[in-house]
Design a protein around this motif. Structure first.
Motif, PDB file in Angstrom:
ATOM      1  N   LEU A  47       0.862  -1.115   0.004  1.00 57.63           N
ATOM      2  CA  LEU A  47      -0.204  -0.089   0.044  1.00 57.63           C
ATOM      3  C   LEU A  47       0.926   1.172   0.007  1.00 57.63           C
ATOM      4  O   LEU A  47       0.696   2.159  -0.692  1.00 57.63           O
ATOM      5  N   LYS A  48       1.854   1.382   0.915  1.00 54.42           N
ATOM      6  CA  LYS A  48       2.613   2.536   1.033  1.00 54.42           C
ATOM      7  C   LYS A  48       3.398   2.815  -0.220  1.00 54.42           C
ATOM      8  O   LYS A  48       3.724   4.108  -0.457  1.00 54.42           O
ATOM      9  N   GLU A  49       3.845   1.714  -1.096  1.00 52.79           N
ATOM     10  CA  GLU A  49       4.547   1.930  -2.345  1.00 52.79           C
ATOM     11  C   GLU A  49       3.409   2.629  -3.422  1.00 52.79           C
ATOM     12  O   GLU A  49       3.761   3.287  -4.161  1.00 52.79           O
ATOM     13  N   LYS A  50       2.119   1.927  -3.180  1.00 51.59           N
ATOM     14  CA  LYS A  50       1.168   2.397  -4.265  1.00 51.59           C
ATOM     15  C   LYS A  50       0.978   4.145  -3.910  1.00 51.59           C
ATOM     16  O   LYS A  50       0.532   4.788  -5.081  1.00 51.59           O
ATOM     17  N   TRP A  51       1.082   4.408  -2.737  1.00 52.68           N
ATOM     18  CA  TRP A  51       1.152   5.995  -2.786  1.00 52.68           C
ATOM     19  C   TRP A  51       2.169   6.955  -3.553  1.00 52.68           C
ATOM     20  O   TRP A  51       1.611   7.982  -3.828  1.00 52.68           O
ATOM     21  N   HIS A  52       3.033   6.163  -4.163  1.00 51.12           N
ATOM     22  CA  HIS A  52       3.909   6.875  -4.969  1.00 51.12           C
ATOM     23  C   HIS A  52       3.679   6.338  -6.391  1.00 51.12           C
ATOM     24  O   HIS A  52       4.033   7.280  -7.549  1.00 51.12           O
ATOM     25  N   LEU A  53       3.379   4.990  -6.577  1.00 50.89           N
ATOM     26  CA  LEU A  53       3.444   4.815  -7.749  1.00 50.89           C
ATOM     27  C   LEU A  53       2.214   5.072  -8.810  1.00 50.89           C
ATOM     28  O   LEU A  53       2.243   5.005  -9.737  1.00 50.89           O
ATOM     29  N   PHE A 118     -16.568  16.403  -2.081  1.00 49.07           N
ATOM     30  CA  PHE A 118     -15.462  16.011  -2.256  1.00 49.07           C
ATOM     31  C   PHE A 118     -14.535  16.295  -1.064  1.00 49.07           C
ATOM     32  O   PHE A 118     -14.783  17.363  -0.302  1.00 49.07           O
ATOM     33  N   ALA A 119     -13.589  15.535  -0.976  1.00 45.05           N
ATOM     34  CA  ALA A 119     -12.364  15.725  -0.030  1.00 45.05           C
ATOM     35  C   ALA A 119     -11.213  15.650  -0.699  1.00 45.05           C
ATOM     36  O   ALA A 119     -11.013  14.926  -1.755  1.00 45.05           O
ATOM     37  N   ASN A 120     -10.120  16.311  -0.075  1.00 42.11           N
ATOM     38  CA  ASN A 120      -8.816  16.311  -0.623  1.00 42.11           C
ATOM     39  C   ASN A 120      -7.963  15.288  -0.203  1.00 42.11           C
ATOM     40  O   ASN A 120      -7.868  14.854   1.093  1.00 42.11           O
ATOM     41  N   GLN A 121      -7.572  14.385  -1.008  1.00 47.59           N
ATOM     42  CA  GLN A 121      -6.525  13.359  -0.885  1.00 47.59           C
ATOM     43  C   GLN A 121      -5.066  13.798  -0.566  1.00 47.59           C
ATOM     44  O   GLN A 121      -4.515  14.444  -1.596  1.00 47.59           O
ATOM     45  N   VAL A 122      -4.629  13.770   0.317  1.00 51.96           N
ATOM     46  CA  VAL A 122      -3.052  14.384   0.918  1.00 51.96           C
ATOM     47  C   VAL A 122      -2.147  13.110   0.742  1.00 51.96           C
ATOM     48  O   VAL A 122      -1.477  12.804   1.850  1.00 51.96           O
ATOM     49  N   LEU A 123      -1.731  12.558  -0.206  1.00 58.43           N
ATOM     50  CA  LEU A 123      -0.704  11.366  -0.505  1.00 58.43           C
ATOM     51  C   LEU A 123       0.381  12.102   0.017  1.00 58.43           C
ATOM     52  O   LEU A 123       1.490  11.137  -0.165  1.00 58.43           O
ATOM     53  N   LYS A 124       0.836  13.422  -0.071  1.00 58.00           N
ATOM     54  CA  LYS A 124       2.045  13.914   0.263  1.00 58.00           C
ATOM     55  C   LYS A 124       2.313  14.251   1.697  1.00 58.00           C
ATOM     56  O   LYS A 124       3.090  14.834   1.931  1.00 58.00           O
ATOM     57  N   GLY A 125       1.231  13.985   2.464  1.00 60.34           N
ATOM     58  CA  GLY A 125       0.963  14.518   3.507  1.00 60.34           C
ATOM     59  C   GLY A 125       0.631  15.813   3.640  1.00 60.34           C
ATOM     60  O   GLY A 125       0.017  16.559   2.695  1.00 60.34           O
ATOM     61  N   ILE A 145     -12.534  18.101   4.440  1.00 61.59           N
ATOM     62  CA  ILE A 145     -11.042  17.922   4.846  1.00 61.59           C
ATOM     63  C   ILE A 145     -10.721  16.251   4.834  1.00 61.59           C
ATOM     64  O   ILE A 145     -11.048  15.799   5.949  1.00 61.59           O
ATOM     65  N   GLY A 146      -9.689  16.239   3.988  1.00 64.87           N
ATOM     66  CA  GLY A 146      -9.156  14.735   3.807  1.00 64.87           C
ATOM     67  C   GLY A 146      -8.008  14.591   4.763  1.00 64.87           C
ATOM     68  O   GLY A 146      -7.141  15.596   4.580  1.00 64.87           O
ATOM     69  N   GLY A 147      -7.665  13.524   5.189  1.00 59.64           N
ATOM     70  CA  GLY A 147      -6.514  13.093   5.829  1.00 59.64           C
ATOM     71  C   GLY A 147      -6.058  11.735   5.673  1.00 59.64           C
ATOM     72  O   GLY A 147      -6.524  10.884   5.333  1.00 59.64           O
ATOM     73  N   LEU A 148      -4.682  11.704   5.903  1.00 56.74           N
ATOM     74  CA  LEU A 148      -3.881  10.151   5.735  1.00 56.74           C
ATOM     75  C   LEU A 148      -2.660  10.472   6.767  1.00 56.74           C
ATOM     76  O   LEU A 148      -1.564  10.730   6.389  1.00 56.74           O
ATOM     77  N   PRO A 149      -2.911  10.269   8.140  1.00 55.95           N
ATOM     78  CA  PRO A 149      -1.820  10.423   9.124  1.00 55.95           C
ATOM     79  C   PRO A 149      -0.720   9.505   8.826  1.00 55.95           C
ATOM     80  O   PRO A 149       0.437  10.047   9.105  1.00 55.95           O
ATOM     81  N   ALA A 150      -0.799   8.591   8.715  1.00 54.37           N
ATOM     82  CA  ALA A 150       0.181   7.680   8.170  1.00 54.37           C
ATOM     83  C   ALA A 150       1.193   8.201   7.086  1.00 54.37           C
ATOM     84  O   ALA A 150       2.464   7.663   7.191  1.00 54.37           O
ATOM     85  N   LYS A 151       0.956   8.878   6.393  1.00 51.38           N
ATOM     86  CA  LYS A 151       1.778   9.597   5.387  1.00 51.38           C
ATOM     87  C   LYS A 151       2.942  10.477   6.050  1.00 51.38           C
ATOM     88  O   LYS A 151       4.055  10.542   5.610  1.00 51.38           O
ATOM     89  N   ASP A 152       2.381  11.047   7.134  1.00 48.48           N
ATOM     90  CA  ASP A 152       3.257  11.921   7.917  1.00 48.48           C
ATOM     91  C   ASP A 152       3.973  11.187   9.128  1.00 48.48           C
ATOM     92  O   ASP A 152       3.569  11.575  10.372  1.00 48.48           O
TER      93      ASP A 152
END
Length: 325
Positions: A47-53, A118-125, A145-152
């Motif tokens: 999964l974490k690889e897909k964040w960049h792929l 719509f929510a913002n996807q923050v794949l770069k943190g 407001i969208g979040g992905l705490p694992a990215k940070d």
């Protein structure tokens, strides 16, 4: 003796229709149908690889490309009788504002046919200066407001503080991807609930996925449910998105990788559901059928409450999306 066959799924479907139709509370429409024969092999990545792929796909997508994918997905939702949908859209230095432009066009053309949030996807943190710049810009456009705490990683609390303070200042809801790795090491749902209370955002926050909750002992789970109730937090389950989670040798309570809806609903927690990704490198075989999502949920959780299943598929999602209180 009454020998007439009873099919409960037919009753669920009838109740869903009576309640206005399906609500797909969580999706990623700007990536839908982006899979190609060349990128299919990437589907086996972590999964974490897909964040960049996904960067190559995003970089090479024009506004028209993105709109075409989103329109195709919306039309399929409408075919199923979907009344509302929530979708994360990417906003970062790779895709810039092209998903935002496509989302606005989608609203303009289909806003009368289906409710969209719509929510913002923050794949770069949200902490890196460049990522923060795109987060701030996109926060003005999105409804949620969208979040992905694992990215940070290592700075998750700071990530959540930025999300919640931004949402509070802009009077917007918050949807956060949490507990996605099916392990008792994760306690992101708990962390989000505590931050929700700290920021006074009760009733305005949704935890998306929360599959790691089931990996914890019963005592922790039920204490967490009480905390979720205190935070008045919504839970959004995406069953087929996580049923494929790889097995490990890690010891845990017997469970599967689906949000424990069967425990949450009886505790009075508002649980909604969604498709998550459709036909991309995250979920190459996912076709966006909402009935499939519901079937996987009810079978994997052994949850056969017809009324509650119809609520999960409709009114609960409307609440999580802020369309209905």
């Amino acid at each position: 003796m009454n020998r007439q066959n009873y099919n409960p799924i037919e009753e669920v479907l009838e109740k869903i229709k009576e309640k206005g139709g399906w609500v797909n509370t969580h999706s990623h429409l700007d990536r839908a149908y982006s899979l190609t024969s060349d990128t299919f092999a990437l589907s086996n990545s972590y999964l974490k690889e897909k964040w960049h792929l996904v960067d190559d796909m995003k970089r090479n997508s024009s506004v028209d490309d993105i709109y075409f994918r989103m329109e195709k997905a919306i039309n399929f939702m409408l075919e199923q009788g979907c009344q509302a949908i929530g979708s994360f859209i990417d906003a970062d230095e790779v895709i810039e504002d092209r998903s935002i432009q496509a989302a606005q066009r989608l609203k303009d053309n289909y806003g009368k046919d289906i409710e969209m949030r719509f929510a913002n996807q923050v794949l770069k943190g949200v902490i890196d200066p460049k990522a923060r710049e795109w987060f701030d810009m996109s926060s003005d456009f999105v409804d949620i407001i969208g979040g992905l705490p694992a990215k940070d990683f290592g700075r998750e609390e700071e990530h959540l503080d930025i999300l919640l303070s931004t949402a509070k200042a802009k009077n917007k809801l918050v949807h956060v991807h949490v507990d996605q790795f099916n392990t008792d090491e994760e306690k992101e749902t708990e962390q989000l609930a505590l931050k929700t209370i700290e920021h006074g955002m009760q009733g305005k926050v949704s935890a998306v996925h929360s599959i790691s909750v089931a990996a914890h002992p019963r005592k922790y789970r039920y204490e967490l449910y009480d905390l979720i109730k205190k935070a008045d937090m919504h839970i959004v389950s995406c069953p087929t998105a996580w049923i494929d989670h790889n097995r490990t040798e890690r010891l845990a309570p017997s469970h599967n990788s689906v949000t424990p809806v069967d425990e949450m609903i009886p505790r009075g927690i508002n649980v909604a559901f969604g498709t998550d990704n459709i036909n991309d490198i995250y979920k190459p075989f996912s076709d966006g059928h909402l009935l499939t999502e519901l079937r996987v949920m009810l079978e994997s959780c052994h949850f056969y409450d017809v009324e509650q299943l119809s609520n999960i598929a409709t009114v609960n999602g409307l609440k999580a999306l802020g369309i209905k209180k």
